[in-house]
Design a protein around this motif. Structure first.
Motif, PDB file in Angstrom:
ATOM      1  N   GLN A  93       4.808   8.325  15.195  1.00 12.22           N
ATOM      2  CA  GLN A  93       6.379   8.929  14.935  1.00 12.22           C
ATOM      3  C   GLN A  93       7.012   7.251  14.622  1.00 12.22           C
ATOM      4  OE1 GLN A  93       7.161  11.866  14.642  1.00 12.22           O
ATOM      5  NE2 GLN A  93       5.093  12.561  14.047  1.00 12.22           N
ATOM      6  N   ASP A  94       6.279   6.130  15.698  1.00 11.61           N
ATOM      7  CA  ASP A  94       6.797   5.397  15.684  1.00 11.61           C
ATOM      8  C   ASP A  94       7.961   4.566  14.851  1.00 11.61           C
ATOM      9  OD1 ASP A  94       7.580   5.936  18.756  1.00 11.61           O
ATOM     10  OD2 ASP A  94       5.723   5.671  18.564  1.00 11.61           O
ATOM     11  N   THR A  95       8.362   4.045  14.363  1.00 13.79           N
ATOM     12  CA  THR A  95       8.586   2.108  13.688  1.00 13.79           C
ATOM     13  C   THR A  95       9.244   1.411  14.302  1.00 13.79           C
ATOM     14  OG1 THR A  95      11.531   3.021  13.983  1.00 13.79           O
ATOM     15  CG2 THR A  95       9.951   3.869  12.383  1.00 13.79           C
ATOM     16  N   TYR A  96       8.792   0.059  14.201  1.00 10.78           N
ATOM     17  CA  TYR A  96       8.404  -1.409  14.190  1.00 10.78           C
ATOM     18  C   TYR A  96       9.135  -2.194  13.364  1.00 10.78           C
ATOM     19  CZ  TYR A  96       4.537   1.114  17.302  1.00 10.78           C
ATOM     20  OH  TYR A  96       4.159   1.962  17.958  1.00 10.78           O
ATOM     21  N   LEU A  97       9.819  -3.160  14.239  1.00 13.98           N
ATOM     22  CA  LEU A  97      10.997  -3.778  13.083  1.00 13.98           C
ATOM     23  C   LEU A  97       9.611  -5.204  12.545  1.00 13.98           C
ATOM     24  CD1 LEU A  97      13.388  -5.175  11.295  1.00 13.98           C
ATOM     25  CD2 LEU A  97      13.999  -6.106  13.582  1.00 13.98           C
ATOM     26  N   LEU A  98       9.579  -5.856  11.882  1.00 12.07           N
ATOM     27  CA  LEU A  98       8.962  -7.152  12.486  1.00 12.07           C
ATOM     28  C   LEU A  98       9.328  -8.294  11.001  1.00 12.07           C
ATOM     29  CD1 LEU A  98       5.070  -4.838  11.028  1.00 12.07           C
ATOM     30  CD2 LEU A  98       5.957  -5.483  12.657  1.00 12.07           C
ATOM     31  N   LYS A 151      11.374  -9.162   6.065  1.00 17.58           N
ATOM     32  CA  LYS A 151      12.002  -8.131   7.233  1.00 17.58           C
ATOM     33  C   LYS A 151      11.460  -7.025   7.093  1.00 17.58           C
ATOM     34  CE  LYS A 151      15.168  -9.914  10.161  1.00 17.58           C
ATOM     35  NZ  LYS A 151      16.717  -9.804  10.503  1.00 17.58           N
ATOM     36  N   ILE A 152      11.024  -5.759   7.723  1.00 19.91           N
ATOM     37  CA  ILE A 152      10.501  -4.885   7.093  1.00 19.91           C
ATOM     38  C   ILE A 152      10.482  -3.577   8.779  1.00 19.91           C
ATOM     39  CG2 ILE A 152       7.891  -5.246   7.546  1.00 19.91           C
ATOM     40  CD1 ILE A 152       7.446  -3.838   4.861  1.00 19.91           C
ATOM     41  N   GLU A 153      10.779  -3.034   8.236  1.00 19.88           N
ATOM     42  CA  GLU A 153      10.394  -1.326   9.221  1.00 19.88           C
ATOM     43  C   GLU A 153       8.950  -0.501   9.586  1.00 19.88           C
ATOM     44  OE1 GLU A 153      13.792   1.369  10.172  1.00 19.88           O
ATOM     45  OE2 GLU A 153      14.920  -0.081  11.254  1.00 19.88           O
ATOM     46  N   TYR A 154       7.813  -0.885   9.606  1.00 21.79           N
ATOM     47  CA  TYR A 154       6.878  -0.387   9.756  1.00 21.79           C
ATOM     48  C   TYR A 154       6.721   1.153  10.302  1.00 21.79           C
ATOM     49  CZ  TYR A 154       2.342  -0.576   7.988  1.00 21.79           C
ATOM     50  OH  TYR A 154       0.887   0.126   7.503  1.00 21.79           O
ATOM     51  N   PRO A 170       4.608   1.252   4.926  1.00 22.18           N
ATOM     52  CA  PRO A 170       6.282   1.147   5.363  1.00 22.18           C
ATOM     53  C   PRO A 170       7.335   1.892   5.477  1.00 22.18           C
ATOM     54  CG  PRO A 170       5.043  -0.356   3.721  1.00 22.18           C
ATOM     55  CD  PRO A 170       4.436   1.037   3.547  1.00 22.18           C
ATOM     56  N   GLU A 171       8.568   1.678   6.362  1.00 21.82           N
ATOM     57  CA  GLU A 171       9.789   2.435   5.912  1.00 21.82           C
ATOM     58  C   GLU A 171      10.808   1.870   5.546  1.00 21.82           C
ATOM     59  OE1 GLU A 171      11.398   6.308   8.310  1.00 21.82           O
ATOM     60  OE2 GLU A 171       8.763   5.739   7.712  1.00 21.82           O
ATOM     61  N   LYS A 172      11.029   0.566   5.753  1.00 22.19           N
ATOM     62  CA  LYS A 172      12.627   0.208   5.013  1.00 22.19           C
ATOM     63  C   LYS A 172      12.366  -1.310   5.303  1.00 22.19           C
ATOM     64  CE  LYS A 172      17.254   0.332   6.237  1.00 22.19           C
ATOM     65  NZ  LYS A 172      18.172   0.257   7.093  1.00 22.19           N
ATOM     66  N   MET A 173      12.609  -1.662   3.899  1.00 20.37           N
ATOM     67  CA  MET A 173      12.562  -3.021   3.218  1.00 20.37           C
ATOM     68  C   MET A 173      13.190  -3.487   3.688  1.00 20.37           C
ATOM     69  SD  MET A 173       9.836  -2.808   1.918  1.00 20.37           S
ATOM     70  CE  MET A 173       9.355  -1.317   3.414  1.00 20.37           C
TER      71      MET A 173
END
Length: 200
Positions: A158-163, A151-154, A179-182
């Motif tokens: 300006q937007d982030t998406y939960l994948l 699971k990652i936030e990408y 990648p924004e957040k692992m």
């Protein structure tokens, strides 16, 4: 590992090295001239040209620019007929390094474009730690991500998406992304970059 038996298929490293050397000699350039132009050491360039080591994507890009050819042309000596399918066995995709990435962040190139113009690049990307600051990428073309594991936030613009597994994300490569957040390891996803016609 190299193939040394008579008639054995050249490794990717040997094939790339052969293509580099042939183009260098065709242009009448020395190792020193190309390595200086590509901003890599002469010793490293010599190892790459002789198929003794793998080179990251950024290094190959600089070499290709120094030689005045597309990066995909450096794979032209790899033993894959352009009219036949490419079969890359598990774990055999060329490991490459994108600018800014370090340990815990692995890219495997899953196909080698044989044409004179780069059309696409498919990667299998694996992340198994969160010890580095992840870079932002920009490039021509369209990119599609397909999540396999973890699971990652990408971030895209300006937007982030939960994948999560089974999710996909498609966007224009010119938009800053990365990648924004692992959130959950291990993280594994497919990345397909489709370039516009005419990109070298």
């Amino acid at each position: 590992m190299k193939n040394s038996a008579p008639g054995a298929t050249a490794s990717i490293e040997e094939a790339v090295g052969t293509a580099i050397k042939e183009q260098r000699l065709r242009l009448g350039l020395t190792i020193a001239q190309v390595s200086d132009q590509a901003s890599i050491s002469r010793g490293m360039f010599s190892k790459i040209e002789n198929g003794q080591t793998s080179a990251g994507m950024e290094t190959l890009t600089r070499i290709a620019l120094a030689l005045g050819v597309s990066m995909s042309s450096l794979f032209s000596k790899y033993d894959v007929a352009p009219t036949k399918a490419q079969h890359i066995k598990k774990g055999r995709g060329m490991e490459v390094v994108r600018r800014g990435t370090k340990s815990g962040h692995t890219y495997h190139l899953l196909a080698y474009d044989q044409g004179p113009v780069k059309l696409f690049e498919p990667f299998l990307i694996t992340m198994d730690d969160d010890s580095e600051r992840y870079p932002t990428f920009q490039h021509p073309g369209t990119e599609l991500l397909y999540m396999l594991e973890g699971k990652i936030e990408y971030r895209c613009g300006q937007d982030t998406y939960l994948l999560e597994p089974g999710d996909s994300l498609t966007f224009q490569g010119e938009v800053p992304h990365g990648p924004e957040k692992m959130i959950k390891f291990p993280i594994k996803y497919l990345c397909f970059i489709v370039y516009p016609r005419g990109v070298e």
